[in-house]
Design an enzyme around this catalytic site. Structure first.
Site, PDB file in Angstrom:
ATOM      1  CG  ASP A  84      -0.269  -0.273   2.531  1.00 38.46           C
ATOM      2  OD1 ASP A  84       0.972  -0.485   2.546  1.00 38.46           O
ATOM      3  OD2 ASP A  84      -0.953  -0.288   3.569  1.00 38.46           O
ATOM      4  CG  ASP A 141       6.257   6.227   6.813  1.00 41.23           C
ATOM      5  OD1 ASP A 141       6.896   7.225   6.440  1.00 41.23           O
ATOM      6  OD2 ASP A 141       5.664   6.186   7.913  1.00 41.23           O
TER       7      ASP A 141
HETATM    8  P1  IMP Z   1       7.420   1.476   6.614  1.00 42.36           P
HETATM    9  O1  IMP Z   1       7.998   0.185   7.093  1.00 42.36           O
HETATM   10  O2  IMP Z   1       7.794   2.626   7.516  1.00 42.36           O
HETATM   11  O3  IMP Z   1       7.724   1.772   5.164  1.00 42.36           O
HETATM   12  O4  IMP Z   1       5.858   1.378   6.807  1.00 42.36           O
HETATM   13  C1  IMP Z   1       5.047   0.697   5.943  1.00 42.36           C
HETATM   14  C2  IMP Z   1       3.704   0.398   6.562  1.00 42.36           C
HETATM   15  O5  IMP Z   1       3.320   1.383   7.541  1.00 42.36           O
HETATM   16  C3  IMP Z   1       2.611   0.426   5.519  1.00 42.36           C
HETATM   17  O6  IMP Z   1       2.446  -0.839   4.935  1.00 42.36           O
HETATM   18  C4  IMP Z   1       1.405   0.881   6.301  1.00 42.36           C
HETATM   19  O7  IMP Z   1       0.756  -0.222   6.887  1.00 42.36           O
HETATM   20  C5  IMP Z   1       1.959   1.749   7.397  1.00 42.36           C
HETATM   21  N1  IMP Z   1       1.892   3.193   7.038  1.00 42.36           N
HETATM   22  C6  IMP Z   1       2.916   4.004   6.705  1.00 42.36           C
HETATM   23  N2  IMP Z   1       2.504   5.252   6.444  1.00 42.36           N
HETATM   24  C7  IMP Z   1       1.162   5.224   6.576  1.00 42.36           C
HETATM   25  C8  IMP Z   1       0.141   6.239   6.405  1.00 42.36           C
HETATM   26  O8  IMP Z   1       0.364   7.408   6.056  1.00 42.36           O
HETATM   27  N3  IMP Z   1      -1.135   5.812   6.648  1.00 42.36           N
HETATM   28  C9  IMP Z   1      -1.444   4.543   7.019  1.00 42.36           C
HETATM   29  N4  IMP Z   1      -0.528   3.584   7.191  1.00 42.36           N
HETATM   30  C10 IMP Z   1       0.773   3.923   6.970  1.00 42.36           C
END
Ligand code: IMP
Length: 183
Positions: free
Chosen positions: A104, A107
């Site tokens: 999805d 981040d």
């Molecule tokens: P990362 O490991 O920091 O890249 O985070 C990835 C996961 O964090 C995604 O698959 C989402 O489930 C969640 N996430 C990151 N940013 C958002 C946001 O803006 N809204 C909702 N979920 C988020």
């Protein structure tokens, strides 16, 4: 649910349902071209990628299969825990398969860089990533993403599978939350 159905919950809409649908259709066309003559295994990352997976695979014209993984991500808050744990593993053996991870949002990139490292040890024929959204400003772990829907500002967004405390996954537009929702 559309953002207009609950206007007091949202600050602003980044992408409408229609914009998201047409971007998905564009990406599906590129994927069809890239995977012509092959049968990719789409690996969706639960729960957020459910909507992206459902819309992407239905817009594709090449045969594909689907499998799912669940990894630990955010709790009820809006900040990454930085800890990645597999909660549900694949049921498919991906050795020699063309694997396309469907995510999805990226981040920090921690979740995906962990997933890529993990899946690579299982010796797929190829391993690529499709992510609907990416926050380039927040990226701390390097991730090589082949297909990207939109690069977005570093703010918390909901809708199209993305939740806040379990809510708003069924919002068909993509929007930022009004402050009173999380304060
Ligand atoms: P990362 O490991 O920091 O890249 O985070 C990835 C996961 O964090 C995604 O698959 C989402 O489930 C969640 N996430 C990151 N940013 C958002 C946001 O803006 N809204 C909702 N979920 C988020």
């Amino acid at each position: 649910m559309r953002a207009a159905d609950l206007p007091e919950d949202f600050d602003h809409v980044l992408y409408s349902q229609e914009e998201v649908a047409s971007r998905i259709a564009e990406i599906a066309t590129v994927i069809d071209h890239d995977y012509a003559g092959r049968e990719p295994l789409l690996v969706g990352v639960l729960n957020g990628a459910v909507m992206t997976m459902a819309d992407l695979c239905r817009a594709m014209k090449v045969h594909c299969q689907m499998d799912w993984m669940a990894v630990s991500s955010y709790g009820a808050g809006t900040k990454s825990s930085g800890v990645v744990r597999i909660l549900k593993d694949l049921t498919t053996d991906i050795k020699d398969r063309d694997v396309l991870i469907v995510e999805d949002i990226i981040d920090t990139g921690l979740t995906l860089s962990y997933l890529v490292d993990n899946l690579r040890t299982r010796e797929p024929a190829s391993l690529e990533i499709m992510a609907m959204f990416r926050k380039p400003e927040a990226l701390t772990a390097p991730v090589d993403v082949k297909y990207i829907g939109y690069d977005i500002p570093n703010e918390f967004v909901v809708g199209f599978g993305l939740d806040y405390a379990g809510r708003y996954r069924n919002l068909t537009d993509v929007a930022t939350l009004a402050e009173h929702v999380y304060k």
